[in-house]
Each structure stands twice: as structure tokens, then as C-alpha cells.
Design a protein around this motif. Structure first.
Motif, PDB file in Angstrom:
ATOM      1  N   LEU A 177      -6.402  -3.117  11.056  1.00  0.00           N
ATOM      2  CA  LEU A 177      -6.725  -3.067   9.633  1.00  0.00           C
ATOM      3  C   LEU A 177      -5.478  -3.468   8.856  1.00  0.00           C
ATOM      4  O   LEU A 177      -4.400  -2.900   9.059  1.00  0.00           O
ATOM      5  N   GLU A 178      -5.621  -4.460   7.982  1.00  0.00           N
ATOM      6  CA  GLU A 178      -4.495  -4.948   7.192  1.00  0.00           C
ATOM      7  C   GLU A 178      -4.864  -4.932   5.711  1.00  0.00           C
ATOM      8  O   GLU A 178      -5.973  -5.322   5.348  1.00  0.00           O
ATOM      9  N   TYR A 179      -3.903  -4.488   4.909  1.00  0.00           N
ATOM     10  CA  TYR A 179      -4.137  -4.486   3.462  1.00  0.00           C
ATOM     11  C   TYR A 179      -3.441  -5.685   2.834  1.00  0.00           C
ATOM     12  O   TYR A 179      -2.246  -5.904   3.020  1.00  0.00           O
ATOM     13  N   ASP A 233       0.973  -1.247   5.371  1.00  0.00           N
ATOM     14  CA  ASP A 233      -0.123  -2.188   5.165  1.00  0.00           C
ATOM     15  C   ASP A 233      -0.898  -2.519   6.435  1.00  0.00           C
ATOM     16  O   ASP A 233      -1.818  -3.349   6.400  1.00  0.00           O
ATOM     17  N   TRP A 256      -8.592  -4.129   1.959  1.00  0.00           N
ATOM     18  CA  TRP A 256      -8.489  -3.907   3.400  1.00  0.00           C
ATOM     19  C   TRP A 256      -9.336  -4.927   4.160  1.00  0.00           C
ATOM     20  O   TRP A 256     -10.498  -5.161   3.835  1.00  0.00           O
ATOM     21  N   TRP A 265     -10.752   3.677   0.997  1.00  0.00           N
ATOM     22  CA  TRP A 265     -11.349   2.341   1.045  1.00  0.00           C
ATOM     23  C   TRP A 265     -10.963   1.568  -0.209  1.00  0.00           C
ATOM     24  O   TRP A 265     -10.968   2.099  -1.325  1.00  0.00           O
ATOM     25  N   TRP A 288       0.857  -1.188   0.000  1.00  0.00           N
ATOM     26  CA  TRP A 288       0.000   0.000   0.000  1.00  0.00           C
ATOM     27  C   TRP A 288       0.890   1.234   0.000  1.00  0.00           C
ATOM     28  O   TRP A 288       1.932   1.275   0.661  1.00  0.00           O
TER      29      TRP A 288
END
Length: 706
Positions: A666-668, A610, A634, A630, A77
Motif C-alpha cells: 500500500l502506497e500513499y 507512505d 492510497w 482510508w 502521510w
């Protein structure tokens, strides 16, 4: 006898050395000539090469990768633009072409010069090898390679800073050469060349700029079809494309979330066909003027759209044009039909030129969704065809071994070196490294910016401030939701453009998007000046939104996308409440406390690009909004329990949270990465099966080893 034997061995060794020098001499001279063109003297004085887009776009991304790789993290990210965007999924940001991977160890500002020389040298080398595979003489093939490497199409993009285009430039001669190597008498080495062709195709499709690889692959398929190459060559090419799905599958997911599929008004600056009047540039490259950045006597380009200039530089020298005409006249006079390779390359070059013009751009304008822009970039194929014509013309002169023709060939070489070399050098300029960001201003940002963003003018960003999360972007593939929201909040027209300068936004929009400061070379009357130094001004943005904020359930409204975008269009003050999609679930009311919502506490942390950590102590159920773009990549969890990540206000993230103390993560994860790996693995297995099948058919061992 011993003395005679030693003499014969010495004579044989000397003859072998002479043969090797005879073989590599022209190619070595070609590479030296390429380096002399693309290494301006300013580099030896400590200056850096000018690349306009490189400084605005690619340098910051190279620095971003280097920064996080030093901490053992490969970021998926990108936090530095707008409100964040996918990084590894965007091949224009993080291509998987090997030449890009080799740049990361070097300081980015100086790595650009290395990338330019490396790509030009590879383009020349592969063109030389392809010419030799067609039977072209060494000197002729060397001049074809040098011409392609130094052509205006490539040289102009050095100053334009189109790093992904430069990196993908060698793709066409590479794939054509490997197509020739993969086609030949049955042998295990030939089968290995099928593997090499597939891997090179995969590297090509994973290059940063999609148009150049697309044109190269299309040309190779046409060339192979006209030359009646065996089915195994086509399958190797197709499976190479399949191997590239490891990167292109996430890219497809990104495209579905980007502005490329939105019915936006297309900015004419970014859809550039090749106008008929620019045909004059093939013989008189400066006839229509030039941009101011090129310097020299002032003669502005005749069209106000300067992008038209950069996309239509097409000069390859007068000698290739004369060679093309002479070869055509000679074939007509002798009533000879061109060989299949010449016919294929001539057809590709001519069709590319014709479809690069206005009628080639028309089909793109008929569709709301724009994938490939600027048909003028098809001149890549025309440039290659003309470069090979230069080589074939010299080959025809030299092979007849007549003194007059040899002198004519030598004159053509000298004229071409001077003519095209001087044209290419016009695009090679250097400048001193920019001064660092003023220490006094950096101290202000370090002390007060914290996790906030900064709105930066393009001049400051290019020269000084790349290490901060900022508003605005300079990209052709931005996420659609934050792009639309920013333009609607700021009252701007919805137009597909390549960038948005954060410093041009209204103060209210800056605050809504979490900017705490504006840094610019220009004065602003609508913001409070905090500090200034060296012609740079730092302004404080009032009441900026925090990165994480709690909204009780009673302050949340549900609406469809149309209503949400309409609310943004009329400038609705979002901080008074939160808009969520109609399908969003309401958090549980269990554990509600007796004290008021003002006692809600949030601690925001960002250990890696991320991963976002939020420690929340909430008096009642509601939603935690995170001021980050968003995206479907995610994923959220609360106290280890998976939760849905909702699009809040249409473009940022929100998570439903019950009352009490919680740990929100929150993880991407790049969407499509596992599917891409699976598809690439399937293609690799299929390729192995194909090569084993070809080996059995030819009565050879299935192994590709020698």
C-alpha cells in the motif's frame, strides 16, 4: 594636487558612509527594538518560549519532518494522529512558505523563538519599505514597522502558539511594497519586480494558515484597484496565485475529504466574531480580564470562551489611535481629500473592522460547510492600517521641522515604545524544557507496543510523548471518515471541533482503533494499570485490534454509507465481521486450501510513512483490513498487480486477496500533486509570456536580466 585629490576622495567616502548610516540607522534601530521585545531573558537561561498550540500541534510536526528527512524521506502521510492523515497536502501541517523551510534544521522546541523573531522582523522591515515607497520619512516608517510587528494581534499569537499565522503575518506589507515596486517607469528592473511580486504571492498563498493570506491578497487587490495600478500588476498577482496551485490543488482534494464539508454542528468556540463590547480593548487592553496562562493578579476573562480573548486582542497603542484622529481632523479642517494610498488603506482597515463583528460572522453560520472561521481575525488588516497611521502622523510632525512638533513627535515615539512594548511583553513567557518521558515507562512501550497505537492525554503528549502513533488529534482539517467513525463508536455528538483527546475515549473504542496502551496523568478505573512513574500512568488496553487482519469472504457484508454509519452509531462490534461498500468486488475462489481460516498468517511492516508492506499466507479468499485511515491517495498492489483499496467499515482500508501467499503493498501518493504541478507550470509560462509582451510594448528587450 595629489594631496587635494586624496582629501576630496576621503571627504566623498566619509560623506557616503554618513549617508548610508543615515539611511539604515532608523531601520536598524527598529529591528533592534523588535528583537528586544520578542527575546525574553528566559531564553538566555536555556528556557523555551511558551506557545500553546505550538507545543500541542506544530512542534510534533516539525519533529516528524526532521526525523524522516534524516532518513532521506519527505513524508506525504502523517502517522502520528488518529489513524493517519495527509501531511504534505495539508498546508497547516507542512506549508511551503520559505520561513517554515528554514526552521527544519533547528531543534523544534527552540526553533519557535527563532520563528517568532524572524516573522516580526520581516513584518517590520516590509512595513518600513512600504512606508518609504509612499514617501514616508525614515523615522516615521520605522515606527510604523515596529508598531505593526509588536501589535497585540501578533504578540498574542506568540503565546497562543499560532505558528502559521505568525509566519504569514508579513504577507500584507510585503505584497503592498512589491505592488509599489512593480508599478513605475518602464524598465527591465520593473519587469523583474513583476516576477518578484508573483513569486511572493505564491509564497503567501502557500503559507500555513489560509485566512491571513486570503485577507492579505484581498486587501492588495483592493489597494491596487483604488490606486489604479496597471493591468500587469493584477495579472502578476493572479499568476502568483496560480503558481501556488502546486500546493493548493492537493489541499483542495484534502478539503473534499475533510470535516470542513460535513454538515456538522459548529462549535461556537471556533467561530469567533469581534463583539462590539471588545472595542474597548483598542484603548484599554486588559479591561475585560485575561486568561490564567498570562499570570499576574487573577482577573479571569469575562467570557467563558477563552478563544474569544485570543482572537480579539487588538491593541496597537494609544499613539496610533491619536494619530488617526489627528490626521482625520487635519484633513477636514484643511478640506483636503486624502491621497489614494491613504484612502485605500483607511477603507480596508475600516471595512475589516466592521465585517469582523457579529454581522460579518452571520454569512458563515448560514452554510453547513464552514471554510473560514472566526471573522475576528480580519483585525489583521485594521492593525496594519493603524500602524501606518502612526507612521503618517509622525511624518506630518517631523516634516514641518518645528521644535515644538519635533518634541511632540519624540514624546509620541517614547510613549509608543513603552506602551505597546510592555503590552507585547505580557505575551512573551518562557518555561524550562519539560522532563523526558520516564525511562521505565518508555521501556514498557518499547517492549510491547510494537506496531500498535497509544492513547495519550494532551498533557503527556505536549510534554513528553510525541514520537508514537497515537489516537486523537488536534487539527482543524481532520479526515471526515475516521473522525466520524471515532465519535460514533464512542457515542459522542457530531460536532466540528479542533481536536479529540485519545485518552478520553472508552476502552472499547481504544481497542477498536488499535491502541494497546493508554498514557495519562489521570487515574483510570476501567483499565489495568501496567506501570507508573513521575505522575504518569500507563494502562494496558485489552484485546486491541491489530494493524492488519484477515477476514474471509463469508464474514464480509456489503452496505451503503448510511447503513455503515448507523452500525457504528449503535456500537456494533466490528471485529465480528467487515462492512464494505456495495460496489466492492468479491475475491476469486481459486486456489482455496483445505485447512481452516485460523491458519491465516499476516506480517505487517511500515518502512516509511507512505508505504505499508504486508506478507500474507491465506487459506481462502477474503479481505485484508489495514487499520489506517482510508483516503483516495492510497494505492495498492498484490504481487505487483494493481488492486483497489476499499473503505472498510467506512473509515479504514481493505484489499481483496485470493488464497495463497502474496505480497501486498500500500502506497500513499498525494492526490492532485501532478495536476498542481501542471497548473503551476502553465501559470509560469503565461507569466513569462505576459512579461515579454509588456517588454515589447515598452520597446525593451524581453529578457528580465539587466
Amino acid at each position: 594636487m595629489e594631496k587635494s585629490s586624496h582629501l576630496r576622495q576621503g571627504s566623498s567616502a566619509g560623506e557616503g558612509l554618513r549617508n548610508r548610516l543615515h539611511e539604515i540607522g532608523p531601520a536598524g534601530a527598529m529591528l533592534v527594538a523588535v528583537v528586544l521585545v520578542f527575546v525574553p531573558p528566559g531564553l538566555f537561561a536555556g528556557e523555551i518560549l511558551i506557545g500553546l498550540d505550538f507545543g500541542q500541534l506544530h512542534q510534533g510536526r516539525l519533529e516528524y519532518v526532521r526525523e524522516w528527512l534524516a532518513q532521506g524521506v519527505l513524508p506525504a502521510w502523517y502517522t502520528r494522529e488518529l489513524l493517519g492523515s495527509p501531511f504534505l497536502a495539508n498546508l497547516q501541517s507542512a506549508p511551503w512558505i520559505p520561513s517554515r523551510l528554514l526552521l527544519y534544521p533547528f531543534e523544534p522546541a527552540r526553533a519557535y523563538g527563532l520563528a517568532v523573531v524572524a516573522s516580526a522582523s520581516l513584518a517590520a522591515s516590509f512595513t518600513y519599505l512600504f512606508g518609504r515607497s509612499l514617501g514616508m520619512g525614515r523615522i516615521a516608517a520605522s515606527m510604523a514597522g515596529w508598531t505593526f510587528a509588536c501589535a497585540g494581534y501578533y504578540a498574542a499569537r506568540v503565546m497562543a502558539g499560532h505558528l502559521p499565522v505568525l509566519e504569514a503575518y508579513p504577507a500584507l506589507p510585503l505584497l503592498l511594497w512589491l505592488t509599489e515596486r512593480a508599478f513605475g517607469p518602464g524598465s527591465r528592473s520593473t519587469l523583474r519586480w513583476h516576477w518578484v511580486l508573483a513569486l511572493a504571492t505564491a509564497a503567501t498563498v502557500m503559507a500555513g494558515h489560509p485566512q491571513t493570506p486570503a485577507y492579505a491578497l484581498a486587501a492588495v487587490f483592493v489597494y491596487a484597484a483604488i490606486n489604479r495600478r496597471p493591468l500587469s500588476v493584477f495579472v502578476a498577482l493572479l499568476l502568483g496565485v496560480g503558481l501556488g496551485l502546486v500546493a493548493w490543488t492537493p489541499m483542495f482534494y484534502l478539503i473534499t475529504e475533510s470535516t470542513r464539508l460535513l454538515p456538522l454542528e459548529v462549535d461556537p468556540r471556533h467561530t469567533v466574531p469581534f463583539p462590539i463590547w471588545r472595542l474597548l480593548a483598542f484603548v484599554a487592553p486588559w479591561a475585560h480580564g485575561w486568561p490564567e496562562v498570562l499570570g499576574g493578579p487573577s482577573r479571569p476573562f469575562v467570557d467563558p470562551n477563552v478563544a474569544l480573548f485570543w482572537n480579539t486582542v487588538c491593541y496597537v497603542g494609544l499613539a496610533p489611535l491619536c494619530a488617526t484622529a489627528a490626521l482625520g481632523v487635519d484633513r477636514l479642517r484643511r478640506r483636503l481629500v486624502p491621497g489614494r494610498p491613504a484612502l485605500a488603506l483607511g477603507t480596508i482597515g475600516l471595512l475589516a473592522l466592521l465585517t469582523a463583528m457579529q454581522w460579518g460572522e452571520a454569512p458563515m453560520r448560514e452554510h453547513e460547510a464552514v471554510i473560514l472561521r472566526s471573522s475576528a481575525r480580519q483585525l489583521y488588516l485594521t492593525t496594519f492600517a493603524l500602524s501606518l497611521a502612526m507612521g503618517w502622523g509622525l511624518h506630518e510632525l517631523l516634516r514641518r521641522k518645528r521644535m515644538a512638533l519635533g518634541v511632540l513627535a519624540l514624546m509620541a515615539i517614547v510613549v509608543q515604545l513603552v506602551d505597546l512594548g510592555s503590552h507585547a511583553r505580557a505575551f512573551l513567557r518562557t518555561h524550562p524544557e519539560p522532563p523526558p518521558f520516564p525511562a521505565a515507562l518508555a521501556a514498557v512501550l518499547d517492549a510491547e507496543l510494537a506496531d500498535g497505537r497509544v492513547a495519550v492525554s494532551r498533557e503527556v503528549y505536549v510534554r513528553m510523548l510525541r514520537d508514537r502513533d497515537r489516537l486523537g488529534f488536534f487539527d482543524s482539517l481532520p479526515l471526515a471518515r475516521p473522525y466520524l467513525a471515532t465519535r460514533l463508536l464512542d457515542g459522542r455528538p457530531l460536532r466540528a471541533i479542533g481536536g479529540l483527546e485519545g485518552s478520553s475515549l472508552r476502552p472499547g473504542t481504544m481497542a477498536r482503533l488499535g491502541a494497546r496502551f493508554l498514557v495519562s496523568h489521570r487515574r483510570r478505573r476501567d483499565l489495568e494499570l501496567t506501570a507508573s512513574a513521575g505522575g504518569v500512568y500507563v494502562y494496558r488496553v485489552p484485546d486491541p485490534s491489530p494493524r492488519a487482519r484477515f477476514f474471509p469472504s463469508r464474514e464480509v457484508q456489503r452496505a451503503d454509507d448510511a447503513a455503515i454509519w448507523a452500525a457504528l452509531r449503535v456500537g456494533r462490534a466490528q471485529e465480528g465481521g467487515l462492512l464494505l461498500p456495495e460496489w466492492a468486488e468479491t475475491p476469486s475462489a481459486t486456489g482455496q486450501r483445505a485447512f481452516g481460516p485460523a491458519d491465516a498468517r499476516l506480517v505487517y511492516q511500515r518502512p516509511t510513512p507512505d508505504r505499508i508492506l504486508i506478507f500474507a499466507d491465506l487459506p481462502e479468499p477474503g479481505f485484508v483490513r489495514v487499520l489506517e485511515s482510508w483516503s483516495s491517495g492510497w494505492h495498492g498492489s498484490i504481487d505487483g498487480r494493481p488492486v483497489s483499496v476499499l473503505p472498510a467499515d467506512g473509515f479504514v482500508m481493505a484489499v481483496a486477496v485470493d488464497a495463497g501467499s502474496h505480497s501486498l503493498v500500500l502506497e500513499y501518493r498525494t492526490p492532485g500533486r501532478m495536476l498542481g504541478l501542471a497548473l503551476a507550470a502553465l501559470c509560469a509560462v503565461t507569466l513569462g509570456w505576459l512579461l515579454a509582451l509588456v517588454a515589447r510594448h515598452r520597446g525593451e528587450p524581453p529578457s528580465g536580466s539587466g
